[in-house]
Design a protein around this motif. Sequence first.
Motif, PDB file in Angstrom:
ATOM      1  N   PRO A  45       0.817  -1.220   0.000  1.00  7.62           N
ATOM      2  CA  PRO A  45       0.000   0.000   0.000  1.00  7.62           C
ATOM      3  C   PRO A  45       0.849   1.269   0.000  1.00  7.62           C
ATOM      4  CG  PRO A  45      -0.873  -1.549   1.573  1.00  7.62           C
ATOM      5  CD  PRO A  45       0.418  -2.126   1.070  1.00  7.62           C
ATOM      6  N   LEU A  46       1.924   1.291   0.754  1.00  7.34           N
ATOM      7  CA  LEU A  46       2.758   2.493   0.779  1.00  7.34           C
ATOM      8  C   LEU A  46       3.552   2.662  -0.509  1.00  7.34           C
ATOM      9  CD1 LEU A  46       4.122   2.521   4.417  1.00  7.34           C
ATOM     10  CD2 LEU A  46       2.513   4.075   3.361  1.00  7.34           C
ATOM     11  N   THR A  47       4.113   1.594  -1.032  1.00  7.19           N
ATOM     12  CA  THR A  47       4.962   1.747  -2.207  1.00  7.19           C
ATOM     13  C   THR A  47       4.165   2.067  -3.459  1.00  7.19           C
ATOM     14  OG1 THR A  47       4.902  -0.637  -2.604  1.00  7.19           O
ATOM     15  CG2 THR A  47       6.753   0.226  -1.331  1.00  7.19           C
ATOM     16  N   PHE A  48       2.933   1.617  -3.525  1.00  9.04           N
ATOM     17  CA  PHE A  48       2.150   1.916  -4.723  1.00  9.04           C
ATOM     18  C   PHE A  48       1.500   3.287  -4.655  1.00  9.04           C
ATOM     19  CE2 PHE A  48       1.474  -2.784  -5.744  1.00  9.04           C
ATOM     20  CZ  PHE A  48       2.544  -2.774  -6.609  1.00  9.04           C
ATOM     21  N   THR A  49       1.008   3.665  -3.500  1.00  6.92           N
ATOM     22  CA  THR A  49       0.236   4.899  -3.438  1.00  6.92           C
ATOM     23  C   THR A  49       1.056   6.123  -3.071  1.00  6.92           C
ATOM     24  OG1 THR A  49      -0.344   4.472  -1.138  1.00  6.92           O
ATOM     25  CG2 THR A  49      -1.868   3.682  -2.825  1.00  6.92           C
ATOM     26  N   PHE A  50       2.207   5.951  -2.423  1.00  7.70           N
ATOM     27  CA  PHE A  50       2.915   7.159  -1.964  1.00  7.70           C
ATOM     28  C   PHE A  50       3.408   8.036  -3.104  1.00  7.70           C
ATOM     29  CE2 PHE A  50       7.021   9.101  -0.866  1.00  7.70           C
ATOM     30  CZ  PHE A  50       6.500  10.182  -0.199  1.00  7.70           C
ATOM     31  N   PRO A  51       4.339   7.601  -3.953  1.00 12.92           N
ATOM     32  CA  PRO A  51       4.799   8.576  -4.939  1.00 12.92           C
ATOM     33  C   PRO A  51       3.872   8.694  -6.138  1.00 12.92           C
ATOM     34  CG  PRO A  51       6.110   6.592  -5.093  1.00 12.92           C
ATOM     35  CD  PRO A  51       5.130   6.395  -3.983  1.00 12.92           C
ATOM     36  N   PHE A  52       3.202   7.621  -6.493  1.00  7.33           N
ATOM     37  CA  PHE A  52       2.458   7.622  -7.746  1.00  7.33           C
ATOM     38  C   PHE A  52       0.991   7.977  -7.564  1.00  7.33           C
ATOM     39  CE2 PHE A  52       5.856   4.410  -8.147  1.00  7.33           C
ATOM     40  CZ  PHE A  52       6.685   5.167  -8.946  1.00  7.33           C
ATOM     41  N   GLY A  53       0.439   7.725  -6.386  1.00 11.16           N
ATOM     42  CA  GLY A  53      -0.963   8.055  -6.146  1.00 11.16           C
ATOM     43  C   GLY A  53      -1.220   9.538  -6.232  1.00 11.16           C
ATOM     44  N   GLU A  54      -0.366  10.331  -5.597  1.00 13.25           N
ATOM     45  CA  GLU A  54      -0.535  11.775  -5.654  1.00 13.25           C
ATOM     46  C   GLU A  54      -0.314  12.297  -7.068  1.00 13.25           C
ATOM     47  OE1 GLU A  54       1.671  10.508  -3.336  1.00 13.25           O
ATOM     48  OE2 GLU A  54       0.686  10.918  -1.432  1.00 13.25           O
ATOM     49  N   MET A  55       0.634  11.716  -7.782  1.00 12.59           N
ATOM     50  CA  MET A  55       0.908  12.173  -9.138  1.00 12.59           C
ATOM     51  C   MET A  55      -0.301  11.941 -10.045  1.00 12.59           C
ATOM     52  SD  MET A  55       4.087  11.206 -11.630  1.00 12.59           S
ATOM     53  CE  MET A  55       3.695   9.485 -11.652  1.00 12.59           C
ATOM     54  N   ILE A  56      -0.954  10.812  -9.889  1.00 12.53           N
ATOM     55  CA  ILE A  56      -2.135  10.529 -10.708  1.00 12.53           C
ATOM     56  C   ILE A  56      -3.263  11.496 -10.364  1.00 12.53           C
ATOM     57  CG2 ILE A  56      -3.938   8.808 -11.104  1.00 12.53           C
ATOM     58  CD1 ILE A  56      -1.710   6.690 -10.837  1.00 12.53           C
ATOM     59  N   VAL A  57      -3.457  11.757  -9.088  1.00 14.19           N
ATOM     60  CA  VAL A  57      -4.517  12.692  -8.680  1.00 14.19           C
ATOM     61  C   VAL A  57      -4.238  14.081  -9.228  1.00 14.19           C
ATOM     62  CG1 VAL A  57      -5.543  13.854  -6.690  1.00 14.19           C
ATOM     63  CG2 VAL A  57      -5.180  11.399  -6.647  1.00 14.19           C
ATOM     64  N   PHE A  58      -3.007  14.550  -9.120  1.00 16.15           N
ATOM     65  CA  PHE A  58      -2.682  15.889  -9.608  1.00 16.15           C
ATOM     66  C   PHE A  58      -2.784  15.984 -11.126  1.00 16.15           C
ATOM     67  CE2 PHE A  58      -0.170  16.406  -5.538  1.00 16.15           C
ATOM     68  CZ  PHE A  58      -1.191  17.122  -4.941  1.00 16.15           C
ATOM     69  N   THR A  59      -2.366  14.945 -11.847  1.00 21.70           N
ATOM     70  CA  THR A  59      -2.467  15.010 -13.303  1.00 21.70           C
ATOM     71  C   THR A  59      -3.913  14.933 -13.764  1.00 21.70           C
ATOM     72  OG1 THR A  59      -2.055  12.628 -13.424  1.00 21.70           O
ATOM     73  CG2 THR A  59      -0.187  14.090 -13.784  1.00 21.70           C
ATOM     74  N   VAL A  60      -4.777  14.283 -13.013  1.00 22.84           N
ATOM     75  CA  VAL A  60      -6.199  14.265 -13.357  1.00 22.84           C
ATOM     76  C   VAL A  60      -6.819  15.635 -13.126  1.00 22.84           C
ATOM     77  CG1 VAL A  60      -8.437  13.325 -12.634  1.00 22.84           C
ATOM     78  CG2 VAL A  60      -6.529  11.795 -13.040  1.00 22.84           C
ATOM     79  N   LEU A  61      -6.380  16.328 -12.084  1.00 22.45           N
ATOM     80  CA  LEU A  61      -6.972  17.625 -11.754  1.00 22.45           C
ATOM     81  C   LEU A  61      -6.394  18.788 -12.548  1.00 22.45           C
ATOM     82  CD1 LEU A  61      -7.228  17.325  -7.874  1.00 22.45           C
ATOM     83  CD2 LEU A  61      -9.055  17.091  -9.551  1.00 22.45           C
ATOM     84  N   MET A  62      -5.234  18.630 -13.157  1.00 21.98           N
ATOM     85  CA  MET A  62      -4.583  19.744 -13.859  1.00 21.98           C
ATOM     86  C   MET A  62      -5.417  20.365 -14.979  1.00 21.98           C
ATOM     87  SD  MET A  62      -0.562  19.106 -14.111  1.00 21.98           S
ATOM     88  CE  MET A  62       0.438  19.071 -12.670  1.00 21.98           C
ATOM     89  N   PRO A  63      -6.106  19.601 -15.818  1.00 23.87           N
ATOM     90  CA  PRO A  63      -6.886  20.274 -16.883  1.00 23.87           C
ATOM     91  C   PRO A  63      -8.042  21.120 -16.369  1.00 23.87           C
ATOM     92  CG  PRO A  63      -6.625  17.940 -17.363  1.00 23.87           C
ATOM     93  CD  PRO A  63      -6.097  18.171 -16.001  1.00 23.87           C
ATOM     94  N   TYR A  64      -8.470  20.897 -15.145  1.00 24.51           N
ATOM     95  CA  TYR A  64      -9.612  21.613 -14.608  1.00 24.51           C
ATOM     96  C   TYR A  64      -9.226  22.857 -13.810  1.00 24.51           C
ATOM     97  CZ  TYR A  64     -11.885  17.328 -15.963  1.00 24.51           C
ATOM     98  OH  TYR A  64     -12.329  16.264 -16.692  1.00 24.51           O
ATOM     99  N   LEU A  65      -7.981  23.236 -13.815  1.00 20.65           N
ATOM    100  CA  LEU A  65      -7.552  24.446 -13.123  1.00 20.65           C
ATOM    101  C   LEU A  65      -7.998  25.685 -13.907  1.00 20.65           C
ATOM    102  CD1 LEU A  65      -3.955  23.423 -12.038  1.00 20.65           C
ATOM    103  CD2 LEU A  65      -6.003  23.520 -10.629  1.00 20.65           C
ATOM    104  N   ASN A  66      -8.102  26.813 -13.205  1.00 21.54           N
ATOM    105  CA  ASN A  66      -8.558  28.043 -13.850  1.00 21.54           C
ATOM    106  C   ASN A  66      -7.542  28.565 -14.861  1.00 21.54           C
ATOM    107  OD1 ASN A  66     -10.917  28.059 -12.420  1.00 21.54           O
ATOM    108  ND2 ASN A  66     -10.103  29.359 -10.783  1.00 21.54           N
TER     109      ASN A  66
END
Length: 127
Positions: A45-66
């Motif tokens: 759980p830590l090795t999969f979600t720590f560095p890459f989980g946040e990166m996926i969330v941020f890249t999903v949210l980037m197109p929706y920024l103002n």
Amino acid sequence: MFFLVFIFFLLSSNFFIFASGLVKVENLLPVLEEGWKPVFTRAFPLTFTFPFGEMIVFTVLMPYLNRPHLNLKTGLSAILISGMILSPLISFAPVAQWIISTPASMTLPFSNPVPSFFSHPGKNLQN
């Protein structure tokens, strides 16, 4: 050629060490006494979600920024600022630990002679 000689040396030295009878494999037991499940449940759980989980969330949210054209500038500035804040803290942590633990075990130069001098004034004087 050097690599082959090096590998041959490693394999032959391991063979001779095990053949000598000095190594007792029983002393290494128990290995994985409860099986692989505790290893996988604690590590993955830590090795999969720590560095890459946040990166996926941020890249999903980037197109929706103002202002999407500021993504790179904002991301790099956040990385630099957090690095400048965390680097001194991380490098100061061993020094802080030393500062906290040393005075408890350290005897100051004048901590013992001064009280003993005043409690026995004639004892410390030379004739």
